[in-house]
Design an enzyme around this catalytic site. Structure first.
Site, short mmCIF file in Angstrom:
data_model
loop_
_atom_site.label_atom_id
_atom_site.label_comp_id
_atom_site.label_asym_id
_atom_site.label_seq_id
_atom_site.Cartn_x
_atom_site.Cartn_y
_atom_site.Cartn_z
N GLU A 120 37.74 32.98 43.94
CA GLU A 120 38.09 31.73 43.26
C GLU A 120 38.31 30.60 44.27
O GLU A 120 39.37 29.95 44.28
CB GLU A 120 39.29 31.93 42.33
N GLU A 170 35.65 39.29 37.02
CA GLU A 170 36.92 39.19 36.29
C GLU A 170 36.60 38.79 34.85
O GLU A 170 36.00 37.74 34.61
CB GLU A 170 37.87 38.17 36.92
#
Length: 527
Positions: A208, A331
């Site tokens: 991220e 994810e």
């Protein structure tokens, strides 16, 4: 109503179903019947459903690692192997977990792997600032994780620290776990008791990067990725390393565009994508006490995955028409408010039939896009978000999501059969979405498996399935269902929801008819 329920029970008993009102019955409010059609096209099958689509994710978050996987090597209450719970190992082996991502997540970009090797008494502590501000003692580290992966039969996927780490730190980690020759890192590994390297193939280069991994722009991250990826292997990647770039947050299509444009593809094996089924980031709602309106919004957020995969894949196709670079959804899952009374930073939530619906529908999406998606990782394995296992001291329960993934593991490494689906809508007020989800595959033994999800909580689905050019002689199936979409397995009732034999299907030549109860998941096997 009672007469109808009694007849329904009698029908299943006569048909030979192992019947339990809590696991295989129609919801008491079910009144309507809808019709759907599915056409399987085995002649068009060409893509393999990579087993790694059924991967999982274990972050240093809440009680996922400590108290979940790991109870410590001095525990005398819970049976373990080198500190890892034996019941967890057994459950994940049954699930056939193909790949496991670690140590994060946001935690990965603050984790320094060298702090987690060597004698436990000499390891420094770390403050987990992302998740609850707790202090961890680094007692679970690289050896513990990689040895555990070997025990459960999973490939490890290590997320490297780009945010607060260095290129040299990641190079050293690669050499420590993979190098079979003589080097300072391989010598250090041997001094810590491991002679043979583990041979880790999958590596994440940051996590991220658009957020907790450094709040980078895509252009800046692409340059940083090129630098890290250069030093992880040699000129030609003779190590066959699978390097995964930190990808987009949900619908950030510019991020994917920049990465595919600016990173040479010989340096890039996978691009990540993160997407959670969230009602409202500011008001996520309870994991167990939710209305049908909230259920609908959760399912629509999960169904968004289809659009995301299509649009990100289209961008990747523009730069990589041969589809050499994988889309890695590392994810995904449902995200709700933490359970009352728990540390809000631990993201602990229950797992209901709503989560079974999310899992079944999402895995069908991944199966149907097997040409581009070659890994996915459910968040997370134990006690966190959409977990497959919940633990409480010596107790362990399997969630509805566990059961769906166990039922679906027949698709691993099978050949995807294209599905042509015509589904009625599930309508609630002004919201609507397809009521039925489906995918199919043919395994190496010649068996065809089809997974079906009836998302509608108040309607039975009568599904007609036709198979182009194939006749079958044998049919069997399993179902996961419950009386209410809010139902879940608790430590007091650990087997309230579990798979049961499914007798609601009949076969005649190449035509199959299926009658699915509301809010249910069915996996059929045809030979």
């Amino acid at each position: 109503m009672l007469t109808r329920i009694a007849r329904h029970i009698q029908h299943h008993l006569i048909a030979g179903t192992v019947f339990c009102l809590a696991t295989a019955s129609l919801p008491l409010y079910a009144q309507s019947v809808q019709n759907a059609t599915v056409v399987l096209k085995p002649a068009s099958a060409q893509h393999t459903i990579n087993k790694n689509i059924y991967g999982h994710f274990a972050e240093h978050l809440g009680t996922c690692i400590y108290g979940g996987f790991f109870v410590g090597d001095t525990s005398t209450v819970i049976p373990h192997t080198e500190g890892v719970r034996n019941d967890v190992i057994a459950a994940l082996k049954k699930l056939k977990v193909p790949v496991l991502r670690w140590p994060g997540g946001c935690f990965a970009d603050t984790y320094h792997w060298k702090d987690g090797v060597g004698p436990r008494s000499q390891r420094p502590s770390i403050v987990n600032k992302w998740w609850g501000g707790v202090t961890e003692d680094n007692s679970f580290g690289t050896h513990d994780f990689l040895n555990m992966c070997e025990r459960i039969g999973a490939e490890p996927y290590l997320a490297g620290n780009m945010g607060s780490g260095t290129v040299q730190e990641l190079i050293d980690w690669v050499q420590y776990v993979n190098f079979d020759g003589l080097s300072p890192m391989s010598k250090w590994r041997q001094e810590h008791g491991r002679v043979k390297p583990w041979g880790v193939k999958f590596w994440g280069v940051g996590n991220e990067a658009w957020g907790c991994g450094g709040n980078m722009t895509p252009e800046y991250y692409a340059n940083e990725y090129r630098k890290y990826a250069t030093f992880m292997t040699d000129w030609n990647n003779s190590d066959k390393m699978f390097r995964i770039a930190s990808g987009a947050n949900s619908g950030d299509y510019k991020w994917t565009e920049v990465l595919m444009r600016d990173i040479p593809h010989q340096m890039l094996e996978g691009v990540a994508l993160h997407h959670y089924a969230v009602i409202d980031w500011g008001n996520k709602g309870s994991s167990t006490e939710f209305s049908e309106q909230q259920y609908m919004l959760s399912m629509k957020a999960a169904w968004k995955m289809e659009e995301l995969v299509n649009k990100h894949s289209a961008i990747m196709d523009k730069y990589d028409p041969a589809k050499k670079v994988a889309l890695v959804v590392d994810e995904w899952g449902g995200w709700y408010a933490p359970d009352p009374g728990t540390n809000p930073g631990f993201l602990q939530q229950q797992n209901t039939m709503r989560d079974a619906m999310i899992a079944g529908m999402t895995l069908n999406i991944f199966n149907n896009h097997a040409d581009r998606i070659r890994m996915a990782n459910l968040a997370q394995t134990i006690n966190v978000l959409q977990a497959v296992i919940l633990t409480n001291k010596e107790k362990l329960i399997l969630t509805p999501t566990f059961h769906v993934m166990e039922m679906y593991n027949v698709h691993q490494d099978a050949t995807m059969i294209p599905v042509e689906l015509k589904s009625p809508d599930y309508v609630l007020g002004t919201e609507k979405m397809p009521a039925v989800s489906a995918s199919a595959s043919k395994d190496k033994f010649g068996k065809t498996h089809m997974s079906l999800v009836n998302i509608h909580p108040g309607a039975t689905q009568e599904i007609t399935v036709e198979v182009d050019g194939t006749n079958y002689r044998q049919l069997s199936g399993r179902i996961l269902a419950s009386a209410r979409i809010q139902d879940y397995n608790s430590f007091d009732q650990p087997e309230k929801i579990r798979p049961a034999p499914f007798k609601g299907a009949s076969l005649k030549g190449n035509k199959l008819t299926v009658k699915m109860p509301p809010a249910s998941v069915v996996v059929l096997e045809l030979q």
